[in-house]
Design a protein around this motif. Structure first.
Motif, PDB file in Angstrom:
ATOM      1  N   GLN A   1     -30.635  12.071  -7.542  1.00  9.55           N
ATOM      2  CA  GLN A   1     -29.471  12.481  -6.751  1.00  9.55           C
ATOM      3  C   GLN A   1     -29.628  12.152  -5.272  1.00  9.55           C
ATOM      4  N   THR A   2     -30.820  12.369  -4.712  1.00 13.73           N
ATOM      5  CA  THR A   2     -31.042  12.047  -3.296  1.00 13.73           C
ATOM      6  C   THR A   2     -30.758  10.577  -3.037  1.00 13.73           C
TER       7      THR A   2
ATOM      8  N   ASP B   1     -26.884   9.646  -3.547  1.00 12.97           N
ATOM      9  CA  ASP B   1     -26.034  10.049  -2.419  1.00 12.97           C
ATOM     10  C   ASP B   1     -25.789   8.885  -1.459  1.00 12.97           C
TER      11      ASP B   1
END
Length: 117
Positions: free
Chosen positions: A50-51, A54
């Protein structure tokens, strides 16, 4: 010989690295990190997509520093990022730091996710 001053307008350069840490923009960060125009963030490694996701749509390429030696990226990690349209290039973390700084100085849309050496 002509020397040119390098300007890092978009993000902080990686100043140095060592066992378990990176020095980025003059500050020390312990453990895995992701560095982009959005700043420096802790990164949970290959389980933390997810990081990285993004940043989708804001990057031309993501360099992934795999530690002291180059290693294959886990298939699920690579597949997830490629399905999101992200170009992913694995390399040893020292090489990823150098490559990131060079392309950053050229104003490229890049980020780097790093595992310490």
């Amino acid at each position: 010989m002509r020397l040119n001053e390098i300007n890092y307008d978009e993000a902080a350069p990686i100043d140095s690295y060592g066992p378990g840490f990176f020095r980025i923009g003059g500050e020390r960060y312990d453990g895995p990190v992701m560095v982009s125009a959005g700043g420096v963030k802790a990164w949970g490694g290959f389980d933390d997509t997810q990081t990285v996701l993004d940043q989708a749509g804001t990057l031309d390429v993501l360099f992934v520093g795999t530690g002291a030696e180059i290693a294959h990226l886990p298939a699920a990690f690579r597949t997830t990022l490629e399905e999101a349209g992200m170009g992913v290039e694995p390399m040893a973390s020292p090489a990823a730091c150098r490559t990131y700084n060079i392309l950053l100085s050229e104003g490229r849309r890049i980020a780097v996710a790093l595992i310490p050496v």
